[in-house]
Scaffold this motif. Sequence first.
Motif, short mmCIF file in Angstrom:
data_model
loop_
_atom_site.label_atom_id
_atom_site.label_comp_id
_atom_site.label_asym_id
_atom_site.label_seq_id
_atom_site.Cartn_x
_atom_site.Cartn_y
_atom_site.Cartn_z
N SER A 1 86.78 -44.10 -32.79
CA SER A 1 87.32 -43.14 -33.39
C SER A 1 85.96 -42.01 -33.50
CB SER A 1 88.06 -43.01 -34.58
OG SER A 1 88.34 -41.68 -35.21
N GLY A 2 86.02 -41.14 -32.65
CA GLY A 2 84.68 -40.10 -32.35
C GLY A 2 84.75 -39.21 -33.71
N ASN A 3 83.40 -39.21 -34.07
CA ASN A 3 82.91 -38.31 -35.12
C ASN A 3 81.51 -38.05 -34.99
OD1 ASN A 3 83.14 -36.71 -37.47
ND2 ASN A 3 82.53 -38.70 -38.81
N PRO A 4 81.17 -37.42 -33.94
CA PRO A 4 79.91 -37.11 -33.50
C PRO A 4 78.97 -36.33 -34.34
CG PRO A 4 81.03 -35.86 -32.16
CD PRO A 4 82.15 -36.87 -32.92
N LYS A 5 77.71 -36.56 -34.42
CA LYS A 5 76.79 -35.85 -35.37
C LYS A 5 75.72 -35.14 -34.37
CE LYS A 5 78.72 -37.12 -39.32
NZ LYS A 5 79.84 -37.80 -38.80
N SER A 6 74.81 -34.46 -35.26
CA SER A 6 73.86 -33.50 -34.25
C SER A 6 73.05 -34.35 -33.29
CB SER A 6 73.02 -32.85 -35.26
OG SER A 6 72.31 -33.91 -35.85
N GLU A 7 72.55 -35.77 -33.60
CA GLU A 7 71.80 -36.20 -32.62
C GLU A 7 72.57 -36.65 -31.38
OE1 GLU A 7 70.44 -37.16 -36.59
OE2 GLU A 7 72.51 -37.40 -35.86
N LEU A 8 73.94 -36.79 -31.42
CA LEU A 8 74.61 -37.22 -30.15
C LEU A 8 74.76 -35.80 -29.58
CD1 LEU A 8 76.03 -39.26 -28.60
CD2 LEU A 8 78.08 -39.15 -30.13
N PHE A 9 75.14 -34.74 -30.24
CA PHE A 9 75.34 -33.51 -29.54
C PHE A 9 73.84 -33.05 -28.81
CE2 PHE A 9 78.47 -32.77 -32.65
CZ PHE A 9 79.65 -32.64 -31.84
N ALA A 10 72.67 -33.53 -29.41
CA ALA A 10 71.49 -33.17 -28.82
C ALA A 10 71.23 -34.02 -27.39
CB ALA A 10 70.33 -33.25 -29.79
N ASP A 11 71.81 -35.12 -27.51
CA ASP A 11 71.75 -35.93 -26.40
C ASP A 11 72.32 -35.36 -25.08
OD1 ASP A 11 70.09 -37.82 -27.73
OD2 ASP A 11 71.84 -39.42 -28.18
N LEU A 12 73.82 -34.93 -25.68
CA LEU A 12 74.38 -34.22 -24.53
C LEU A 12 73.70 -32.95 -24.03
CD1 LEU A 12 77.01 -34.05 -22.75
CD2 LEU A 12 77.90 -32.92 -24.87
N THR A 13 73.07 -32.17 -24.86
CA THR A 13 72.44 -31.02 -24.38
C THR A 13 71.17 -31.44 -23.42
OG1 THR A 13 72.72 -29.89 -26.46
CG2 THR A 13 70.91 -29.04 -25.36
N ALA A 14 70.48 -32.53 -23.64
CA ALA A 14 69.63 -33.11 -22.89
C ALA A 14 70.16 -33.52 -21.33
CB ALA A 14 68.70 -34.16 -23.52
N LEU A 15 71.11 -34.22 -21.55
CA LEU A 15 71.92 -34.48 -20.16
C LEU A 15 72.17 -33.26 -19.24
CD1 LEU A 15 74.18 -37.50 -21.31
CD2 LEU A 15 72.05 -37.50 -19.64
N VAL A 16 72.76 -32.18 -20.02
CA VAL A 16 73.11 -31.03 -19.15
C VAL A 16 71.88 -30.08 -18.74
CG1 VAL A 16 74.01 -28.61 -19.47
CG2 VAL A 16 75.22 -30.63 -20.42
N GLU A 17 70.83 -30.09 -19.51
CA GLU A 17 69.63 -29.56 -19.21
C GLU A 17 68.83 -30.09 -18.01
OE1 GLU A 17 68.65 -27.08 -23.21
OE2 GLU A 17 67.47 -28.61 -22.67
N SER A 18 68.94 -31.51 -18.04
CA SER A 18 68.49 -32.41 -16.98
C SER A 18 69.20 -32.09 -15.81
CB SER A 18 68.39 -33.63 -17.32
OG SER A 18 69.50 -34.33 -17.28
N GLY A 19 70.25 -31.68 -15.75
CA GLY A 19 71.12 -31.63 -14.56
C GLY A 19 72.16 -32.82 -14.26
N ALA A 20 72.09 -33.71 -14.98
CA ALA A 20 72.84 -35.03 -14.86
C ALA A 20 74.25 -34.80 -15.19
CB ALA A 20 72.27 -36.20 -15.72
N VAL A 21 74.62 -33.83 -16.22
CA VAL A 21 75.93 -33.65 -16.40
C VAL A 21 76.20 -31.97 -16.18
CG1 VAL A 21 77.47 -33.53 -18.47
CG2 VAL A 21 76.12 -35.53 -17.99
N ARG A 22 77.30 -31.48 -15.96
CA ARG A 22 77.85 -30.32 -15.95
C ARG A 22 79.17 -30.30 -16.60
NH1 ARG A 22 81.47 -29.12 -11.64
NH2 ARG A 22 81.48 -30.61 -9.93
N PRO A 23 79.51 -29.10 -17.10
CA PRO A 23 80.62 -28.65 -17.77
C PRO A 23 81.95 -28.75 -16.32
CG PRO A 23 79.75 -26.85 -17.90
CD PRO A 23 78.67 -28.05 -17.45
N VAL A 24 83.29 -29.08 -16.56
CA VAL A 24 84.03 -29.06 -15.83
C VAL A 24 85.48 -28.21 -16.42
CG1 VAL A 24 85.46 -29.97 -14.19
CG2 VAL A 24 83.17 -31.26 -14.41
#
Length: 308
Positions: free
Chosen positions: A254-277
Amino acid sequence: MRAALFDRYGPPEVLYEGTVPDPEVPPGHVLVRVHAASVNGGERIDRTGRMRVLFGSKFPKRVGIDFAGEVVSGPGFAPGAHVWGGLPRGRFGSAAEYVAVHPRQLAPSPAGLDLVRAAALPGVGTTAITALRDKAGLARGERLLVRGASGGVGSVAVQVGKARGAHVTALAGERALDFVRELGADEAVDYRTDPADLGRFDVVLDTYGSSPRTYRRLLGPGGRMVAIAFRSAGDVGYLLASAVFGARRVRFFSGNPKSELFADLTALVESGAVRPVVDTVHPLAETAAAHRALEAGGVRGKHVIRVV
């Protein structure tokens, strides 16, 4: 402030734009002006009343669990800073002009990413990372099957899987096969294909939820299955048993993400690996239409609710 509300359980038509008091901001919390939120399956379940035993019958109720916006005040962030995040587990209400959350529920949103598009990612992105990295331990060179690959979590999971160096097979509707290939899938297969013809996989991510036995059988030795959706009580019972017994165990969470996980997602987007759809952007006043579109199926990515 304006917010998406409903006064009774029911179909999407129960949703409307109304007003509620501005949020109280407890000490140590951050007040965020929400630019946009996304539509998620959990809030849809709440709206229908299927979980009324947990959520009760006190109305009006609200929708929205993740958001992107700008900081008004609070510790850890400068006023005007662009952030994204989510409400704590079991709380709804991000489809509104303001939310008050603890700093651990936030992280800076990706630089240069429009906040409305950014709102498509916090919930599904952190779910995909948790499922593939933390629960399945997906490794480079492994074979990954994503079931429901064109949807919210699935469309991000395809990208996360490729970023981790996996060979990704995406199951999707016939009209979405080119779409999931564009996201990086090595193979795109019509979901109506006989599962027996799909081969063996190291990891199966099931975002759809029916017939878990069938897809668990596709796991090779040491394979792992992560299920984030359930269609029946019988399937839940099977998955609970599978998490304990047998070599090919099923993970769920059951998801309950915290700041570290949101920051990991930010890094993936800024690296170009993930984009919003983003499938469609709906104004707050048309939240009902967004829920109706999600229930109609065929979604590509996320339906987003624009608040400002």
